[in-house]
Design a protein around this motif. Structure first.
Motif, PDB file in Angstrom:
ATOM      1  N   ILE A   1    -102.654 127.875 -40.242  1.00  0.00           N
ATOM      2  CA  ILE A   1    -103.886 127.081 -40.327  1.00  0.00           C
ATOM      3  C   ILE A   1    -105.039 128.052 -40.557  1.00  0.00           C
ATOM      4  CG2 ILE A   1    -105.453 125.529 -39.080  1.00  0.00           C
ATOM      5  CD1 ILE A   1    -102.809 124.180 -39.693  1.00  0.00           C
TER       6      ILE A   1
ATOM      7  N   ALA B   1    -110.308 124.306 -36.431  1.00  0.00           N
ATOM      8  CA  ALA B   1    -109.137 123.435 -36.283  1.00  0.00           C
ATOM      9  C   ALA B   1    -108.076 124.102 -35.413  1.00  0.00           C
ATOM     10  CB  ALA B   1    -108.561 123.081 -37.649  1.00  0.00           C
TER      11      ALA B   1
ATOM     12  N   GLU C   1     -99.086 116.221 -38.442  1.00  0.00           N
ATOM     13  CA  GLU C   1    -100.490 116.467 -38.806  1.00  0.00           C
ATOM     14  C   GLU C   1    -100.735 117.947 -39.086  1.00  0.00           C
ATOM     15  OE1 GLU C   1    -103.643 114.860 -36.295  1.00  0.00           O
ATOM     16  OE2 GLU C   1    -102.174 113.440 -35.480  1.00  0.00           O
TER      17      GLU C   1
ATOM     18  N   GLN D   1    -101.805 119.645 -42.667  1.00  0.00           N
ATOM     19  CA  GLN D   1    -103.035 120.418 -42.809  1.00  0.00           C
ATOM     20  C   GLN D   1    -102.734 121.780 -43.429  1.00  0.00           C
ATOM     21  OE1 GLN D   1    -105.406 120.921 -39.262  1.00  0.00           O
ATOM     22  NE2 GLN D   1    -106.795 122.329 -40.277  1.00  0.00           N
ATOM     23  N   SER D   2    -101.710 122.444 -42.936  1.00  0.00           N
ATOM     24  CA  SER D   2    -101.356 123.756 -43.480  1.00  0.00           C
ATOM     25  C   SER D   2    -100.934 123.654 -44.944  1.00  0.00           C
ATOM     26  CB  SER D   2    -100.230 124.369 -42.651  1.00  0.00           C
ATOM     27  OG  SER D   2     -99.864 125.620 -43.172  1.00  0.00           O
TER      28      SER D   2
ATOM     29  N   ARG E   1    -101.896 121.440 -47.148  1.00  0.00           N
ATOM     30  CA  ARG E   1    -103.121 121.248 -47.955  1.00  0.00           C
ATOM     31  C   ARG E   1    -103.914 122.545 -48.081  1.00  0.00           C
ATOM     32  NH1 ARG E   1    -103.352 116.684 -44.784  1.00  0.00           N
ATOM     33  NH2 ARG E   1    -104.932 117.638 -43.455  1.00  0.00           N
ATOM     34  N   GLU E   2    -104.124 123.235 -46.944  1.00  0.00           N
ATOM     35  CA  GLU E   2    -104.929 124.465 -46.960  1.00  0.00           C
ATOM     36  C   GLU E   2    -104.298 125.560 -47.830  1.00  0.00           C
ATOM     37  OE1 GLU E   2    -107.082 124.358 -42.579  1.00  0.00           O
ATOM     38  OE2 GLU E   2    -105.560 125.860 -42.974  1.00  0.00           O
TER      39      GLU E   2
END
Length: 107
Positions: A51, A56, A94, A98-99, A101-102
């Motif tokens: 992340i 976050a 989740e 997120q990871s 996408r990032e």
């Protein structure tokens, strides 16, 4: 949560692939760059999720203390590590998303 459940969640992300990474199992984005967005330890005890967003990371660590811990690359924090036996599938999903996408994943 089991390592098999974590694997299933990671591979459910569009284009995600599983490949070895030293002694770890890595989950990567497709394509030539194949960026790693998560790794799983050989014993299946830890899922390491990369992340980039510092706020976050801190929020997850505070929210799930004792299950989510900081992940370091040398002295640099680069993500979080999850103790899978205590993790809940909903929020693991989740974190993985997120990871993904990032690190360049897109639906």
């Amino acid at each position: 949560m089991t390592p098999a459940q974590a694997r299933e969640l990671a591979l459910a992300l569009a284009g995600a692939v599983e490949k070895p990474h030293h002694e770890l199992t890595s989950f990567r984005l497709p394509g030539a760059k194949g960026r790693i967005f998560a790794t799983l330890t050989p014993d299946g005890a830890e899922l390491r999720v990369f992340i980039k967003d510092e706020a976050a990371r801190d929020a997850w660590i505070a929210r799930e203390a004792g299950v989510v811990e900081p992940l370091f690359w040398g002295a640099k924090r680069c993500g979080v590590k999850l103790l899978l036996a205590k993790a809940r599938p909903g929020w693991v999903k989740e974190l993985l998303a997120q990871s993904w996408r990032e690190n360049g994943g897109s639906a």
